[in-house]
Design an enzyme around this catalytic site. Structure first.
Site, short mmCIF file in Angstrom:
data_model
loop_
_atom_site.label_atom_id
_atom_site.label_comp_id
_atom_site.label_asym_id
_atom_site.label_seq_id
_atom_site.Cartn_x
_atom_site.Cartn_y
_atom_site.Cartn_z
N THR A 1 -1.91 36.76 9.76
CA THR A 1 -1.46 36.02 10.94
C THR A 1 -2.33 36.30 12.18
OG1 THR A 1 0.09 37.81 11.43
CG2 THR A 1 0.94 35.91 10.22
N ASP A 2 -2.98 37.46 12.20
CA ASP A 2 -3.66 37.88 13.44
C ASP A 2 -4.69 36.87 13.93
OD1 ASP A 2 -2.11 40.12 13.43
OD2 ASP A 2 -3.67 41.49 12.73
N GLN B 1 -5.08 31.00 32.01
CA GLN B 1 -4.47 32.20 31.43
C GLN B 1 -3.00 31.95 31.07
OE1 GLN B 1 -5.06 35.74 33.87
NE2 GLN B 1 -7.15 35.11 34.33
N CYS B 2 -2.42 30.86 31.61
CA CYS B 2 -1.02 30.53 31.29
C CYS B 2 -0.94 30.11 29.84
CB CYS B 2 -0.52 29.37 32.14
SG CYS B 2 -0.59 29.69 33.90
N THR C 1 -0.88 40.01 5.17
CA THR C 1 0.40 40.61 4.75
C THR C 1 1.07 39.85 3.61
OG1 THR C 1 0.70 41.40 6.99
CG2 THR C 1 2.66 41.33 5.63
N ASP D 1 -8.12 41.64 5.54
CA ASP D 1 -7.23 41.61 6.70
C ASP D 1 -7.85 40.59 7.65
OD1 ASP D 1 -5.19 43.80 8.30
OD2 ASP D 1 -6.37 42.42 9.51
N SER D 2 -7.04 39.75 8.25
CA SER D 2 -7.63 38.65 9.02
C SER D 2 -8.37 39.13 10.27
CB SER D 2 -6.59 37.59 9.37
OG SER D 2 -5.79 37.99 10.44
N SER D 3 -8.20 40.39 10.64
CA SER D 3 -9.00 40.93 11.76
C SER D 3 -10.48 40.96 11.39
CB SER D 3 -8.55 42.34 12.11
OG SER D 3 -7.19 42.35 12.39
N1 ASP Z 1 -3.21 42.38 10.04
C1 ASP Z 1 -2.67 41.34 9.20
C2 ASP Z 1 -3.70 40.23 9.15
O1 ASP Z 1 -3.83 39.48 10.07
C3 ASP Z 1 -1.38 40.87 9.72
C4 ASP Z 1 -0.79 39.72 8.95
O2 ASP Z 1 -1.18 39.39 7.86
O3 ASP Z 1 0.11 39.10 9.46
O4 ASP Z 1 -4.39 40.12 8.16
#
Ligand code: ASP
Length: 351
Positions: free
Chosen positions: A92-93, A281-282, A16, A60-62
């Protein structure tokens, strides 16, 4: 390129932070990082030497894979002597996975590698990206009086907090304050001043050369327990073709239901050479399998403790160790070793 100005290599992987909204479609698209100064004119006020490198295509980090981590390590290794520090802009993902992986791949790191990103694109009015970017650059170039880096480790900087990368998890999909280091205190807080906590920051030895590592084995899996989990599911996971290691996400201090079939399956898997690591899991706290009968049975089945590790850190550490072809015994030993500040040994460990 070496100048008297602090120098930083800014690597934009995607996410993002580096996106702008397409006015026609409303969809977020990656922008050309050569235009960074247009979007963040504040950077001109600093006497930094900033060189940027952009992943093409930005991702995209996914979509991040170990091959991208290897690419980042290659870039850092190649430019290691030329820059005071490195800032990685990342979605961020999966940022916590990348930060964890890099912490194991960059052995003897003595310069800052700061990952940051944002929840809103840098071009939008209320963006958190500018603040995150500017402060990350400042942290990446800050030195002690003797010329050594103040933060010679892989970190995530987000919303005023500098956190050790392999201790951090994304905990919120909306808030600006999206990351937490539950089991290790923050390394610095950015307010009017950036207040560092030197006692919490890893000590580096700049006389040791950086050793880059590239190999990963992805034959790992995360198995989360839940009341009612079926024998068929556990059997299928533990017999998945080529599987070499399992993160077992258990309850509380590392407990599992007392079912003979479960313990037998786990025992049989460890005997086949599969490394099984117990992670709670905590969101915070440490594994202590000796505490309850429901935990001790796992220990007896050959499951090893992940202590207070994050899942992101444990899974990347396993992939890294498996990739380097250590034996099961060596991997078990290294999982019990603090390689890059990723675990804290609890008091019971020393009893
Ligand atoms: N889907 C985005 C990513 O992880 C979300 C982000 O950048 O925060 O690439």
């Amino acid at each position: 390129m070496k100048t008297s100005y602090p120098s930083v290599l800014l690597i934009y992987t995607g996410g993002t932070i580096g996106m702008i909204e397409n006015p026609d479609t409303g969809v977020l698209e990656a922008f050309n990082f050569n235009h960074l100064l247009k979007h963040v004119p504040e950077l001109k006020k600093f006497n930094y030497q900033i060189v940027s490198y952009q992943f093409d295509p930005a991702i995209d980090s996914s979509d991040i894979e170990p091959s991208h981590w290897a690419k980042l390590v290659k870039i850092i290794n190649h430019n290691y002597e030329k820059f005071d520090g490195f800032v990685i802009l990342h979605g961020t993902d999966t940022m916590a996975y990348t930060a964890s992986a890099l912490s194991f791949m960059l052995e003897n790191l003595s310069k800052p590698v700061i990952l940051t990103g944002s929840q809103l694109p840098i071009g939008t009015l209320r963006t958190d990206g500018k603040e995150n970017l500017i402060t990350a650059i400042e942290i990446a170039t800050t030195k002690n009086a003797d010329g050594t880096a103040v933060v010679p480790e892989v970190c995530i900087f987000f919303e005023n907090h500098l956190m050790r990368g392999n201790r951090t998890s994304k905990i919120n999909s909306e808030d600006f304050n999206a990351f937490r280091s539950h089991n290790y205190p923050i390394l610095a807080r950015a307010g009017i001043h950036i207040k560092y906590e030197p006692d919490r920051i890893r000590k580096a030895d700049p006389s040791k050369p950086l050793i880059p590592h590239y190999l990963f084995d992805t034959n790992v899996v995360i198995l989360t327990l839940f009341p009612g989990i079926s024998k068929d599911v556990v059997t299928a996971v533990l017999h998945a073709p080529k599987i070499r290691a399992v993160i077992l996400k258990t309850y509380g201090t590392g407990n599992a239901p007392r079912k003979d079939w479960l313990i037998n399956l786990l025992k049989e898997a460890t005997e086949r050479g599969i490394v099984i690591v117990n992670i709670t899991q905590c969101s915070s706290g440490c594994i202590e399998m000796e505490r309850y009968e429901t935990g001790i049975q796992l220990l007896q089945a050959g499951v090893i403790s992940g202590y207070d590790s994050t899942v992101e850190s444990a899974i990347t550490k396993l992939m890294y160790l498996l990739g380097h072809n250590y034996s099961q015994e060596e991997i078990r030993k290294k999982m019990y070793t603090d390689l890059a500040g990723e675990i804290t040994f609890p008091a019971y460990h020393f009893r």
